[in-house]
Motif scaffolding. Structure first.
Motif, PDB file in Angstrom:
ATOM      1  N   GLY A  52       0.816  -1.216   0.000  1.00 33.18           N
ATOM      2  CA  GLY A  52       0.000   0.000   0.000  1.00 33.18           C
ATOM      3  C   GLY A  52       0.845   1.258   0.000  1.00 33.18           C
ATOM      4  O   GLY A  52       0.535   2.231  -0.710  1.00 33.18           O
ATOM      5  N   GLY A  71      -3.779   2.817  -2.834  1.00 33.21           N
ATOM      6  CA  GLY A  71      -2.686   2.501  -1.920  1.00 33.21           C
ATOM      7  C   GLY A  71      -3.024   2.840  -0.480  1.00 33.21           C
ATOM      8  O   GLY A  71      -2.743   2.069   0.439  1.00 33.21           O
ATOM      9  N   VAL A  74      -5.530   0.281   0.798  1.00 37.30           N
ATOM     10  CA  VAL A  74      -4.844  -0.985   1.085  1.00 37.30           C
ATOM     11  C   VAL A  74      -4.097  -0.866   2.415  1.00 37.30           C
ATOM     12  O   VAL A  74      -4.152  -1.768   3.260  1.00 37.30           O
ATOM     13  CB  VAL A  74      -3.888  -1.365  -0.064  1.00 37.30           C
ATOM     14  CG1 VAL A  74      -2.958  -2.498   0.333  1.00 37.30           C
ATOM     15  CG2 VAL A  74      -4.680  -1.746  -1.303  1.00 37.30           C
ATOM     16  N   MET A  75      -3.410   0.262   2.624  1.00 33.71           N
ATOM     17  CA  MET A  75      -2.700   0.476   3.882  1.00 33.71           C
ATOM     18  C   MET A  75      -3.663   0.455   5.065  1.00 33.71           C
ATOM     19  O   MET A  75      -3.388  -0.164   6.096  1.00 33.71           O
ATOM     20  CB  MET A  75      -1.961   1.818   3.864  1.00 33.71           C
ATOM     21  CG  MET A  75      -0.732   1.841   3.002  1.00 33.71           C
ATOM     22  SD  MET A  75      -0.019   3.494   2.844  1.00 33.71           S
ATOM     23  CE  MET A  75       0.047   4.055   4.513  1.00 33.71           C
TER      24      MET A  75
END
Length: 131
Positions: A52, A71, A74-75
Motif C-alpha cells: 500500500g 494505496g 490498502v494500507m
C-alpha cells in the motif's frame, strides 16, 4: 511443579498410544494451528501495508490520484488486519480453549482446584500401587 520420572514415562506412553491410535486427532491437539494462522495473517497484512505504501508513493510520483487512493485504502485495511490479528493472537502462557482472554479470573480458580483434585487422585493411585 515438575513431573517425576515415573510420571514423565507414563505421559510419554500415553502420547505414543494416542499417536498410534489416532494420529490425526493427536496432531489436532497440539494446538499450534491458531497461533500459526494468526501469525501468518499478521505477516501478510504487514506485507500488504508495505504494498500500500508503494502504491501510494507510485501514485504520487505518477500523479495519478486514484492509485494513491487505492494505496491508502490498502494500507488502512492492512493496518486494521494487523491490529485485530495482534489482539486475537494467543499469548505464550495464555490458556487455550473457548474461554480466551475474557473471563479468566473465575475459570483459573476452577482449573487450579481441578488440578489439585487430579494431583490428589494421582498421588492416591501411586500410593495404592506402591503397597
Amino acid at each position: 511443579m515438575p513431573l517425576s520420572e515415573h510420571e514423565q514415562r507414563m505421559l510419554e506412553q500415553m502420547e505414543r498410544a494416542l499417536y498410534a491410535e489416532d494420529p490425526k486427532f493427536a496432531t489436532a491437539l497440539e494446538g499450534s494451528g491458531l497461533r500459526t494462522y494468526t501469525r501468518r495473517r499478521v505477516y501478510q497484512a504487514i506485507a500488504g501495508f508495505l504494498v500500500g505504501i508503494a502504491l501510494l508513493m507510485a501514485g504520487m510520483v505518477a500523479q495519478w490520484i486514484w492509485i494513491s487512493v487505492v494505496g491508502f485504502l490498502v494500507m488502512l485495511g492492512c493496518a486494521v488486519l494487523v491490529v485485530t490479528g495482534w489482539r486475537k493472537a494467543p499469548r505464550g502462557g495464555a490458556p487455550r480453549g473457548p474461554m480466551g482472554a475474557a473471563g479468566r479470573r473465575g475459570p483459573v480458580r476452577q482449573r487450579r482446584s481441578m488440578m489439585d483434585r487430579i494431583e490428589q487422585r494421582w498421588q492416591r493411585r501411586r500410593d495404592e500401587q506402591g503397597r
